[in-house]
Scaffold this motif. Structure first.
Motif, PDB file in Angstrom:
ATOM      1  N   ASP A 175      72.727  65.028  47.054  1.00  0.00           N
ATOM      2  CA  ASP A 175      71.920  65.137  48.264  1.00  0.00           C
ATOM      3  C   ASP A 175      70.667  65.725  48.373  1.00  0.00           C
ATOM      4  O   ASP A 175      69.456  65.407  49.083  1.00  0.00           O
ATOM      5  CB  ASP A 175      72.696  66.094  49.149  1.00  0.00           C
ATOM      6  CG  ASP A 175      74.147  65.826  49.096  1.00  0.00           C
ATOM      7  OD1 ASP A 175      74.550  64.624  49.428  1.00  0.00           O
ATOM      8  OD2 ASP A 175      75.062  66.805  49.281  1.00  0.00           O
ATOM      9  N   GLY A 185      72.962  58.035  37.301  1.00  0.00           N
ATOM     10  CA  GLY A 185      72.537  57.389  38.437  1.00  0.00           C
ATOM     11  C   GLY A 185      73.915  56.724  39.354  1.00  0.00           C
ATOM     12  O   GLY A 185      73.675  55.941  40.240  1.00  0.00           O
ATOM     13  N   ARG A 222      66.163  60.196  39.547  1.00  0.00           N
ATOM     14  CA  ARG A 222      66.525  59.975  41.034  1.00  0.00           C
ATOM     15  C   ARG A 222      65.725  58.542  41.470  1.00  0.00           C
ATOM     16  O   ARG A 222      66.082  58.080  42.303  1.00  0.00           O
ATOM     17  CB  ARG A 222      66.235  61.133  41.928  1.00  0.00           C
ATOM     18  CG  ARG A 222      67.085  62.431  41.611  1.00  0.00           C
ATOM     19  CD  ARG A 222      66.968  63.351  42.863  1.00  0.00           C
ATOM     20  NE  ARG A 222      67.507  62.744  44.129  1.00  0.00           N
ATOM     21  CZ  ARG A 222      67.627  63.334  45.181  1.00  0.00           C
ATOM     22  NH1 ARG A 222      67.040  64.508  45.289  1.00  0.00           N
ATOM     23  NH2 ARG A 222      67.995  62.798  46.161  1.00  0.00           N
ATOM     24  N   THR A 223      64.904  58.095  40.766  1.00  0.00           N
ATOM     25  CA  THR A 223      63.950  57.026  41.367  1.00  0.00           C
ATOM     26  C   THR A 223      64.621  55.811  40.481  1.00  0.00           C
ATOM     27  O   THR A 223      63.928  54.638  40.594  1.00  0.00           O
ATOM     28  CB  THR A 223      62.680  57.120  40.835  1.00  0.00           C
ATOM     29  OG1 THR A 223      62.280  57.321  39.736  1.00  0.00           O
ATOM     30  CG2 THR A 223      61.908  58.427  41.760  1.00  0.00           C
ATOM     31  N   VAL A 229      75.918  61.727  38.091  1.00  0.00           N
ATOM     32  CA  VAL A 229      74.419  62.142  38.812  1.00  0.00           C
ATOM     33  C   VAL A 229      73.453  61.796  37.747  1.00  0.00           C
ATOM     34  O   VAL A 229      72.293  61.147  38.010  1.00  0.00           O
ATOM     35  CB  VAL A 229      74.424  63.556  38.959  1.00  0.00           C
ATOM     36  CG1 VAL A 229      72.842  63.976  39.489  1.00  0.00           C
ATOM     37  CG2 VAL A 229      75.185  63.852  40.405  1.00  0.00           C
ATOM     38  N   THR A 243      75.898  58.537  41.052  1.00  0.00           N
ATOM     39  CA  THR A 243      76.007  59.172  42.406  1.00  0.00           C
ATOM     40  C   THR A 243      74.457  59.906  42.504  1.00  0.00           C
ATOM     41  O   THR A 243      74.133  60.385  41.571  1.00  0.00           O
ATOM     42  CB  THR A 243      76.962  60.186  42.180  1.00  0.00           C
ATOM     43  OG1 THR A 243      78.292  59.459  41.906  1.00  0.00           O
ATOM     44  CG2 THR A 243      76.768  61.138  43.556  1.00  0.00           C
ATOM     45  N   GLN A 244      74.194  59.554  43.754  1.00  0.00           N
ATOM     46  CA  GLN A 244      72.640  60.275  44.088  1.00  0.00           C
ATOM     47  C   GLN A 244      73.127  61.605  44.764  1.00  0.00           C
ATOM     48  O   GLN A 244      73.976  61.737  45.551  1.00  0.00           O
ATOM     49  CB  GLN A 244      72.015  59.273  45.207  1.00  0.00           C
ATOM     50  CG  GLN A 244      71.424  58.405  44.644  1.00  0.00           C
ATOM     51  CD  GLN A 244      70.025  58.743  43.789  1.00  0.00           C
ATOM     52  OE1 GLN A 244      69.545  59.775  44.275  1.00  0.00           O
ATOM     53  NE2 GLN A 244      69.623  57.809  42.722  1.00  0.00           N
ATOM     54  N   SER A 298      67.554  53.230  38.902  1.00  0.00           N
ATOM     55  CA  SER A 298      68.876  52.470  39.036  1.00  0.00           C
ATOM     56  C   SER A 298      69.603  53.001  37.541  1.00  0.00           C
ATOM     57  O   SER A 298      69.074  53.309  36.632  1.00  0.00           O
ATOM     58  CB  SER A 298      68.942  50.969  39.061  1.00  0.00           C
ATOM     59  OG  SER A 298      68.333  50.471  37.836  1.00  0.00           O
TER      60      SER A 298
END
Length: 263
Positions: free
Chosen positions: A75, A70, A88-89, A67, A72-73, A91
């Protein structure tokens, strides 16, 4: 230890009193086909801190690293690096360029190339092998590589193919490939696995010295190794933070004893 690195004041001495977080995760949830890998996980790592993350198999340690980098994104939830960068924004490549480096459980090196060439590729902005082996290094980059070779006891093996190195030397080389990039945050997955006692002692000393100049998050099963390096420990269980604090506090926690350490 005779290396000059270990005779200098520890870098973390210069960072004492700084409490600003380099990494913050807030209520992270990850589900794989109905399985909850992480549940409302919140975690904060301070600037220059050396954090150990422990827990039984399946606790979510690898997913946590995925996570952050990057792969795994989640939920939902929030992940901030350096307080303002929303991971989260970004790569995985952008996250690495922002200053987060990751070492996997199994050493990942270019086995057909020499130790020196592996470090040169890691140093370059253009990561293509063809470009990297033909691009010129600056004097500063060359000095940094030589420093890392010495630091990780690989100077005499610099022209040796990486595939011919021992397991421990490959572990050291992969750490070196991170260090030449000058990351702010290093994520290290079981770095002591498969090392000799002497190598384990050396890598523990190295991590204690790097803390301060870098922030480190070390995932490890070897409790002896954790005891030798940890200031602060996070225990994961079933995708959640079960306990957090000093190693002594964690070892005395009844829940941790029941699910992980044993009696």
């Amino acid at each position: 230890m005779t290396d000059s690195l270990f005779t200098q004041p520890l870098p973390q001495d210069r960072y004492r009193g700084k409490t600003d977080p380099v990494l913050q995760l807030e209520k992270i949830n990850v589900t794989f086909d109905g399985f909850r890998a992480l549940t409302d996980l919140s975690l904060s790592i301070g600037v220059g801190e050396l954090r150990c993350v422990i827990g039984p198999n399946g606790a979510g340690k690898t997913t946590l690293m995925d996570v952050i980098t990057g792969k795994t994104q989640p939920d939902n939830g929030r992940i901030f690096y350096d307080q303002t960068i929303d991971l989260r924004t970004l790569s995985p490549v952008e996250i690495a360029r922002a200053g987060i480096g990751r070492k996997f459980q199994k050493p990942t090196v270019f086995e057909a190339l020499t130790v020196l060439e592996n470090l040169e590729i890691a140093q370059k902005n253009d990561k293509s092998v063809w470009h990297s082996l033909r691009a010129k290094l600056s004097g500063e980059q060359r000095d940094r590589i030589n420093e890392v070779l010495h630091l990780l006891r690989l100077t005499d093996s610099s022209q040796r193919a990486a595939g011919l190195l021992s397991h421990g030397q490959k572990q050291f080389l992969e750490i070196g490939m991170l260090l030449v990039q000058e990351p702010h945050l290093l994520l290290l997955d079981e770095p002591a696995a498969g090392l000799t006692d002497a190598e384990t002692e050396y890598i523990a000393e190295l991590f204690r010295t790097l803390a301060g100049k870098h922030s480190l998050m070390v995932v490890e099963h070897d409790m002896g190794f954790v005891e030798s390096i940890a200031d602060h420990v996070t225990v994961l269980h079933q995708g959640q933070v079960l306990a957090e604090g000093s190693l002594r506090d964690v070892q005395a926690n009844e829940q941790v004893i029941d699910v992980y350490l044993g009696r």
